[in-house]
Design an enzyme around this catalytic site. Structure first.
Site: not given
Ligand code: HEC
Length: 678
Positions: A123, A184, A243, A308, A335, A395, A608, A611-612
């Site tokens: 940050r 953490g 923490t 929390d 919070k 927050n 996942c 992030c996703h």
């Molecule tokens: C801490 C963040 C984070 C987590 C948690 C994470 N990912 Fe990712 N993932 C990323 C990032 C950032 C990228 C892109 C990397 C790049 O720039 O190529 C990525 C890319 C991917 C890609 C490639 C996609 C593409 O088309 O390029 C796949 C598949 C993927 N992740 C699957 C997963 C799966 C399944 C999980 C969980 C089991 C997961 N990720 C957890 C951050 C994360």
């Protein structure tokens, strides 16, 4: 059927003129620390940009940062703008031209191991005496030559790759020293501490633990021994928590530092403190001597914290006139939803009032400083609804305090939470590595209302009352900047940077920047020109579980993180980004989704989603996996997810997932792709 992730996952994350003097630092044209100057006010004394002139505020220069996540705030010193973002990649730019002077990559992806799974990114950072300082997710603190970008020293402030501690917060510098904490405790059994280093050499000077350790190993000092008397059972096995992952304020007048400590680990107090003492120093502000790290006083907001809640929001310090007396105070909007004004000489509470919907306590008893808690909040009788929930009414996005208006400007969130621990046996509960460290049962979080509203709230800390407020786009609120020009700047998740009249709340300027703006803006001057700078990037971190965080259409590859600067009569144009809109999922009729496998995959996907994005819909801080061709290929998917071919780019490796689990994940992601509107 895939589970309703957003529901289940909430379970696993979660006066004017009264100011006489600005204490401490002189008025400065630079922005050398996270809170601006040392008082952590997020306030700029610059006044060229006013409600009357702000209409002429235009971009001067901008640049793409090439980092996956950017929640952070820049610095500016002597005509150079510094940015640390994402995996602590630090870059320096000429403040007038925007020319990049250097870039330093500490290669966090390569060394973070499990810690790479954290989804926030760094940050901020600190500056002193020709060096910038940054912490890393893997727990290093690095001093960097501000002119050349070469690292001068690097220390491991955590206890190794498996200790669960990581750094997202900004270090603070004072008196030739640099101070850093860590986070953490929400994911691992962690005992919190802060460490102070010599700013020139990186030599460790002192360390202060925020919760006591195992008595059998002996206490570090008298403070730890006293704190241990407020705990029971075998708390050290669970880490304890507390923490300091965000707020640390240096007080030059009293030569002290104030720490804002975190929640208990695990949240369920029945495990870590069954006899129910106060559990010091959870959810507290702790004052230490800045030279030695010796304990001075503490004020605990939530005795035996259990939801929390934490005291980790920024801690601005000021001198206020209260009942005709000048008081040296510190302030915090933690919070738990109260606004605290505390005498920083003594640690005594002066006042505390509710900022919004707060049901866990009736009030704070001023003489004792203790909350008058509602009787049923410690989940003694099953599920309890509480406001705020674990997101907090405020927050970490910084609030700002203007000594000129006498008001604080707080980005608030109103949401409730349900807490219960049915199904958890305190005698047998074990923390699962990687899982959320709540020790609350499967009931926890079910049916919680979505974020009801977010506001920019102007609050009078002397009278303890609301002065004005404006609604902001949900579900997350950007940090704020107040200026002597009588303005408050705040970015929004909808892709705008905005300026409000500090006295009335009237929106006097708004600029569509083409991407979300959630980090706090800063202001500085170079020559005669006043600048506003801010980082714009898709939302990151556990925001993924908030309803609607992924509804703004920010896309990982189309909406990259950028540093934006503005000045009056600026002549630049921001390079246009593609319009926001949902990612187009790949259509592949040859991939036949197995419903049972997809259901299993939905559970594995918990790993996942931060992030996703929930339901596979990305917020923009990582690719949208419904639109990824890699998911269609067994081998490509395994290479990325299992072997970790993209770790250097911030995609963690999940070596523990079996072939069956990987297949289940693919079926889940394909089912989400098929569900998307065509
Ligand atoms: C801490 C963040 C984070 C987590 C948690 C994470 N990912 Fe990712 N993932 C990323 C990032 C950032 C990228 C892109 C990397 C790049 O720039 O190529 C990525 C890319 C991917 C890609 C490639 C996609 C593409 O088309 O390029 C796949 C598949 C993927 N992740 C699957 C997963 C799966 C399944 C999980 C969980 C089991 C997961 N990720 C957890 C951050 C994360």
């Amino acid at each position: 059927m895939p589970l309703p992730l957003t529901t289940v996952l909430r379970a696993s994350w979660r006066t004017f003129g009264l100011v006489l003097a600005l204490s401490g630092s002189a008025l400065a044209a630079d922005w050398p620390g996270y809170g601006g100057t040392a008082n952590e006010l997020h306030y700029s004394p610059l006044d060229a940009i006013t409600p009357a002139t702000v209409g002429r505020l235009r971009p001067t220069w901008s640049t793409t940062l090439d980092v996956p996540r950017a929640n952070s705030e820049p610095l500016e010193v002597d005509g150079i703008v510094y940015v640390a973002a994402g995996l602590s990649i630090v870059q320096a730019f000429d403040a007038r031209s925007g020319k990049r002077l250097w870039r330093y990559d500490p290669e966090v992806g390569k060394v973070s191991g499990l810690k790479l799974r954290l989804s926030w990114g760094v940050r901020g950072m600190a500056y002193a005496d020709g060096r910038v300082y940054v912490g890393t997710q893997d727990g290093r603190l690095i001093g960097i030559d501000a002119q050349t970008g070469k690292p001068v020293w690097s220390v491991q402030t955590t206890e190794g790759p498996d200790d669960g501690r990581y750094i997202t917060g900004a270090p603070r510098t004072f008196n030739g020293k640099v101070l850093i904490g860590h986070g953490g405790a929400d994911f691992s059994p962690v005992r919190g501490y802060v460490t102070c280093y010599d700013a020139a050499t990186g030599k460790q000077l002192w360390r202060f633990y925020t919760v006591p350790g195992n008595p059998a190993k002996g206490f570090e000092d008298e403070t730890q021994a006293k704190a241990a008397k407020t705990w029971s059972g075998e708390w050290w096995k669970y880490g304890g928590g507390g923490t300091v992952w965000n707020a640390m304020t240096f007080d030059a007048e009293l030569n002290r530092v104030y720490l804002g400590t975190g929640n208990g680990a695990p949240w369920n107090w029945k495990l870590r403190n069954p006899a129910g003492g106060d559990a010091l120093f959870l959810a507290s502000i702790v004052a230490l001597d800045a030279d030695t790290g010796q304990y001075q006083w503490h004020y605990q907001q939530n005795p035996n914290e259990a939801w929390d809640y934490n005291a980790t929001a920024d801690i601005p310090i000021a001198t206020l006139t209260i009942n005709g007396r000048q008081r040296k105070v510190l302030m915090q909007a933690p919070k738990n939803g109260f606004y605290y004004v505390i005498d920083r000489e003594t640690g005594k509470l002066i006042s505390a009032e509710k900022l919004g919907k707060v049901t866990w306590a009736e009030r704070i008893d001023i003489p004792s400083g203790r909350p008058v808690e509602r009787a049923d909040i410690r989940y003694q009788h099953g599920l309890t609804e509480m406001w705020p929930g674990n997101l907090g009414l405020h927050n970490w996005p910084p609030m700002s305090f203007s000594p000129q208006s006498g008001l604080v400007y707080i980005p608030t969130l109103e949401s409730g939470g349900l807490f219960g621990d049915e199904g958890v046996d305190p005698r047998t509960w074990q923390h699962t590595p990687g899982a959320f460290n709540s020790a609350l049962g499967p009931q926890y979080g079910e049916g919680v209302a979505p974020t009801a509203k977010t506001e920019l709230l102007a609050w009078d800390p002397v009278r303890q009352q609301r002065v004005w407020s404006v609604p902001t786009p949900t579900p997350w609120n950007g940090g704020t900047l107040a200026t002597a020009g009588g303005l408050v700047f705040q970015g929004h998740i909808d892709g705008t940077l905005n300026a409000y009249d500090a006295l009335t709340g009237q929106k006097v300027w708004s600029y569509a920047v083409g991407n979300a703006v959630l980090g706090a803006p800063i202001s500085y001057s170079v020559g005669k020109q006043q600048y506003i700078a801010v980082i714009s990037a898709p939302p990151a971190g556990a925001l993924a579980v908030l309803d609607g965080a992924n509804s703004y259409g920010w896309r990982y590859r189309d909406h990259p993180a950028r540093l934006l600067t503005f000045a009056l009569d600026g002549k630049a144009r921001l390079p246009a980004l593609p319009k926001p809109g949902s990612e187009k999922p790949i259509i592949d009729p040859s991939f036949k989704v197995d419903v049972a496998l997809a259901g299993e995959g939905a559970i594995v996907y918990y790993n996942c989603l931060a992030c996703h994005g929930s339901n596979g819909i990305s917020m923009g801080s990582a690719p949208d996996l419904r639109a990824s061709a890699i998911v269609l290929s067994d081998t490509a998917f395994k290479a990325v997810v299992h072997e970790g071919t993209l770790v250097a780019r911030g995609m963690p490796a999940y070596g523990e997932l079996s072939d069956h689990q990987l297949l289940a994940l693919r079926h889940y992601l394909r089912s989400e792709a098929n569900r998307a509107p065509k």
